[in-house]
Scaffold this motif. Structure first.
Motif, short mmCIF file in Angstrom:
data_model
loop_
_atom_site.label_atom_id
_atom_site.label_comp_id
_atom_site.label_asym_id
_atom_site.label_seq_id
_atom_site.Cartn_x
_atom_site.Cartn_y
_atom_site.Cartn_z
N ASP A 60 11.24 -16.89 -13.18
CA ASP A 60 10.10 -16.66 -14.07
C ASP A 60 9.08 -17.78 -13.94
OD1 ASP A 60 11.23 -14.32 -14.96
OD2 ASP A 60 11.99 -15.17 -16.85
N LYS A 113 18.94 -16.68 -21.26
CA LYS A 113 18.60 -16.40 -19.87
C LYS A 113 19.38 -17.35 -18.97
CE LYS A 113 13.96 -14.56 -19.70
NZ LYS A 113 12.64 -14.79 -19.12
N MET A 162 16.37 -22.02 -22.10
CA MET A 162 17.23 -21.07 -21.45
C MET A 162 18.29 -20.57 -22.43
SD MET A 162 17.91 -22.48 -17.56
CE MET A 162 18.80 -23.91 -18.11
N THR A 193 15.37 -18.02 -15.34
CA THR A 193 14.36 -18.95 -15.83
C THR A 193 13.56 -19.55 -14.68
OG1 THR A 193 15.80 -19.49 -17.70
CG2 THR A 193 13.99 -20.99 -17.25
#
Length: 70
Positions: free
Chosen positions: A14, A6, A1, A11
């Motif tokens: 996703d 992000k 991360m 994260t």
């Protein structure tokens, strides 16, 4: 991360999207069924209330133990 700059939310989203799209579900899979069994409770006993009773009993035990520690 951190390396990709992000947020945790990005994260996580996703990862969920990747996991859901990675393996398509088979079309002919059997339907998931839960087989219910009787709990053997007496009439008038609310099974949802059993958790409340367990919580109260635990809270009483903890407060009793803390009273002994003083």
């Amino acid at each position: 991360m951190h390396k990709r700059r992000k947020s945790f939310k990005e994260t996580l989203n996703d990862a969920i999207r990747h996991g859901l799209g990675a393996t398509p579900l088979p079309k002919n899979r059997p339907r998931f069924v839960i087989k219910a069994r009787p709990m053997g409770l007496r009439p008038g006993i609310d099974p949802a209330g059993l958790n409340k009773l367990a919580d109260r009993t635990e809270a009483d035990r903890v407060s009793w133990q803390k009273g002994l520690d003083k």
